[in-house]
Design a protein around this motif. Sequence first.
Motif, PDB file in Angstrom:
ATOM      1  N   UNK A   1       0.829  -1.071   0.063  1.00  0.00           N
ATOM      2  CA  UNK A   1      -0.030  -0.073   0.097  1.00  0.00           C
ATOM      3  C   UNK A   1       0.873   1.143  -0.201  1.00  0.00           C
TER       4      UNK A   1
ATOM      5  N   UNK B   1       4.004   1.639  -1.124  1.00  0.00           N
ATOM      6  CA  UNK B   1       5.035   1.658  -2.230  1.00  0.00           C
ATOM      7  C   UNK B   1       4.467   1.405  -3.368  1.00  0.00           C
ATOM      8  N   UNK B   2       3.588   0.800  -3.642  1.00  0.00           N
ATOM      9  CA  UNK B   2       2.892   0.420  -5.173  1.00  0.00           C
ATOM     10  C   UNK B   2       1.945   1.416  -5.491  1.00  0.00           C
ATOM     11  N   UNK B   3       2.203   1.683  -6.713  1.00  0.00           N
ATOM     12  CA  UNK B   3       1.132   2.512  -7.488  1.00  0.00           C
ATOM     13  C   UNK B   3      -0.135   2.022  -7.654  1.00  0.00           C
ATOM     14  N   UNK B   4      -1.260   2.495  -7.289  1.00  0.00           N
ATOM     15  CA  UNK B   4      -2.569   1.862  -7.332  1.00  0.00           C
ATOM     16  C   UNK B   4      -3.010   0.804  -8.435  1.00  0.00           C
TER      17      UNK B   4
ATOM     18  N   UNK C   1      -0.955  -0.904 -10.229  1.00  0.00           N
ATOM     19  CA  UNK C   1      -0.217  -2.313 -10.212  1.00  0.00           C
ATOM     20  C   UNK C   1      -1.025  -3.005  -8.791  1.00  0.00           C
ATOM     21  N   UNK C   2      -1.371  -2.208  -7.971  1.00  0.00           N
ATOM     22  CA  UNK C   2      -2.007  -2.755  -6.616  1.00  0.00           C
ATOM     23  C   UNK C   2      -3.349  -3.617  -7.199  1.00  0.00           C
TER      24      UNK C   2
ATOM     25  N   UNK D   1      -4.149  -4.516 -10.430  1.00  0.00           N
ATOM     26  CA  UNK D   1      -3.903  -5.510 -11.170  1.00  0.00           C
ATOM     27  C   UNK D   1      -3.585  -6.614 -10.530  1.00  0.00           C
TER      28      UNK D   1
ATOM     29  N   UNK E   1      -7.881   2.145  -4.240  1.00  0.00           N
ATOM     30  CA  UNK E   1      -8.935   3.176  -4.364  1.00  0.00           C
ATOM     31  C   UNK E   1      -9.622   2.815  -5.755  1.00  0.00           C
TER      32      UNK E   1
ATOM     33  N   UNK F   1      -9.088   5.135 -10.360  1.00  0.00           N
ATOM     34  CA  UNK F   1      -7.682   5.663 -10.803  1.00  0.00           C
ATOM     35  C   UNK F   1      -7.739   6.649 -11.885  1.00  0.00           C
TER      36      UNK F   1
END
Lengths: 75, 982
Positions: free
Chosen positions: A35, A37-40, A42-43, A45, A71, A74
């Motif tokens: 949560x 460090x990763x762009x949403x 990527x999360x 996916x 979220x 995006x």
Amino acid sequence: MHIERLVTMANDIATYFTSEPDHATAVTGVRDHLTRFWDPVMRRQLKDFVTDGGEGLLPLASEAVKQMNVPAVVG
Amino acid sequence: MLSIVEIDYGTPKAVSEKTVALQIDGKSIHVPEGTSVMRAAAQAGINIPKLCATEMLDAFGSCRLCLVEIEGRKGYPASCTTPVADGMKISTQTPKLAEIRRGVMELYISDHPLDCLTCPANGHCELQDMAGVVGLREVRYGYEGANHVFAKMPASKDSQIALDGRAAAPVANPLFAPKDESNPYFTFDPSKCIACSRCVRACDEVQGTFALTIQGRGFESKVAASQDNRFLDSECVSCGACVQACPTATLSEKSLIDKGQAEHSVTTTCAYCGVGCSFRAEMKGEEIVRMVPNKDGHANHGHSCVKGRFAIGYASHPDRITTPMIRANIADPWRIVSWDEAFAHVGSEFKRLQAKYGTHSVGGITSSRCTNEETYLVQKLVRAGFGNNNVDTCARVCHSPTGYGLKATLGESAGTQDFDSIEKTDVVLVIGANPTDAHPVFGSQMKQRLRAGAKLIVIDPRRIDLVRTPHIKADYHLKLKPGTNVAVLNTLAHVIVTEGLVDKTFVAQRCEDDAFAKWCDFVAQDKYSPEAMEAQTGVPADAVRGAARLYATGGNGAIYYGLGVTEHAQGSTTVMAIANLAMATGNIGREGVGVNPLRGQNNVQGACDMGSFPHEFPGYRHVSDVATRELFEKAWGVPLYNEPGLRIPNMFEAAMDGSFKGLYVEGEDIAQSDPDTQHVTAALSAMECVVVQDLFLNETAKYAHVFLPGSSFLEKDGTFTNAERRISRVRKVMAPKAGYADWEITQKLAQAMGYPMNYEHPSEIMDEIAALTPTFHGVSFDRIDELGSIQWPCNEEHPDGTPVMHVDKFVRGKGRFMLTEYVPTREKVNLERPLILTTGRILSQYNVGAQTRRTANVMWHDEDRLEIHPHDAEERGIASDDWVGIASRSGETVLRALVSERMQPGVVYTTFHFPESGANVITTDNSDWATNCPEYKVTAVQVTRVSQPSEWQKRFRAFSNEQQSLLEQSAAPQPASTLGPA
């Protein structure tokens, strides 16, 4: 993005937290790391991948991804 | 030649709390105990003549010019070697002293050329000055006798007689030596040498290389490099300390010889490594005559290396591009455009991309080579102007694990000490760093401390120079297998815990109990005993035990580490393991100890501090933190995104996906420096608008659609923050060659994107940083000018900055021990790829080489070589200089071999300073689990003898030639009237 790459990266994170003796702490650790460090995108996916079965993902990573918020929209 | 503006007090400053009172020439003077008479006089404005003394060296007492008379003492003691004593009454000028000094000078001048008017030192020659000061009016001895001045001398009387009185031809003078011009940056003219030994002492005391010596005795004494070699062929590392120390023109910068004496001097900060040396740029108008390290520089104390002092020619290299350029396609020639057109074009392209592909389809990359103010503006442009958090910096590929690991354990993403802390260190532990090559000025300071008795532990797969260098020998060299850092650190921790070497009081007071207890159980497991791990790490168990005992019990222990720690799949884990060791042994929170990351580039620390990571604002505050975000939203006047953006490797992945289309890169060459080159160039090729802002058409720019010419560190104002958290000023000494400083370009781009930025000067940017960042509240250009430099945190609590952190408590409150399971890398050797390739740096070159390759530093290193152990070489029929192919699962390249016993069998090594070497064609997509910092240091490869370049290299050459030709075809804008219909 290539899901294989995201799976590898998530597994690397989970591997670090495997040595944590308390399981709940380990799951939270992986979830928070993703949560923070990763762009949403990527999360999202990765979360969709887990929903679809999540083959190849370590159990600790899968568990953390299930708990992870992404979220809704995006931009 | 010393600086043209510094006052030389003759001997080093004494440090003592006790003050001594004395009288010099009737003047009452109070100085610290231990001060020399010479320095005491100089501090009071009384200049005693001197030649062999300079403040940068210990007193030597050889020239006999600084003699004084002391009441109640016999004779004429040398003021440089005589310490002050209470009640001393000293006369520096008496008739007798004047007579002695004139006599001494007369002897010096009798063996010195009298070409003063055309001599490069003219205007700043100490010998000439002293001749004037002592009132030398005649030289009675003549030059007919033995001398070092003339190449020829009259034939002997015997030859004259043999020729029946006819004039015999002059013969060669055996004492004469011609000028040595072999070094690209300075000359050595022995005919001007006065044998004061300042150069020899500078090489010993300042640099610590011991390359120079006084050879011969009596009148035959002369300075020699190594075994009377040419300078270039000797052990000399070209740091220039000898050139600076020389009181005559014997050792002179070639630039000084070419240009003459400088007329003003500007203090600025070096743009090379993370030591961040302070320099005086000695100028003639807007032209640099020479760079002289600043005696008052807090990081370097007047020392420098070959890069900082000499390798600045790149800034005026003809390869510099000084006009903006645009092209629609990377196969097109460049079109030279006005700045306004370039800004408008980028603005409209990025807006178009965002309209078509979404807000998150563009991003920016900043660089550790940029100033703090520039980096701050780039991340502000991305967050406020682009409306996303897709900003990253090259620290991603070097020290991002330091930020993560130190934040997790200690609470702040920075090193804990200043460099001078090493003066109080008893045990130096160096892991994954090679300071004498990569951080040479601090390397010299470290060597001085080691020669003064500190113990040394080196953990490195290679026998780096520190392991055995003049008057230094490592107590332990743990020559581990690449990729086993965590295993080795766990074995050290195992010994410390199981042998009862933990500093229990420190841990109980300063660290979290639960985390410590958990960590103790973890490292105490049998599997982490040195004996159990020996097979994996390759390090003998008794050496691990010895090193652990030494670090834990040898007094103040300080850990210094570099990219050999961070650039691994377990980089962040290793950083945490290092912090654990320091906490467990109480080696943190005071002078002489600590955890010290040696940063690769000049402003790695600053780039990270300035919020250039996609997940955090300046001052390491997460974008999801509501209070912080509101603070920035209020200051910047726009809503800000609360989720992390893409990291550099994520940007590449997203580009390959088609979701990331526009990239603004300032000062970074990702196509050369990032791993898996072919993947990077494919990603760049997939983007629609790549904007590169740089000095040169670098490898990334060959894939760009817009080129914005940047400015060198000499052409702008700003600040750099070095590895000690020290913020120092970069000062403009000449106008930007392309018209704009880099911060102005970013500002214009923001305006073109419709986001207002209206700074008049970089100091205003720093004021904004200070207002928004608690650790920078007290920082401003004025305050830096006042203090010389400032180590953050600098705020209400620490108005003068903070040399040592975590003194009474950790920044996070209590220190947190983290578990550090050793997980072997996926990159494993097998029959197909049986060797491990690891990468590193060399003294004369810097990073991707864009700067140093464009200087005479190529004389020391003009190609990257593959270092290979004799055993591995023999097995493959490889000899030094053979062409060898190096193949990994990512790609293949070809280099020339260098067979070397510095390597261990099974491990090969190369540098990455030349793009055509393709070191990163071989490196893989493996990365640190926490930060995605690439695993540059471990790649499984096979090495074979070959006869031609690799396929990649052939393609690279063809592509580079094509891009060079497109650059040469670049067209200037035509006057409007001649333009035909579109």
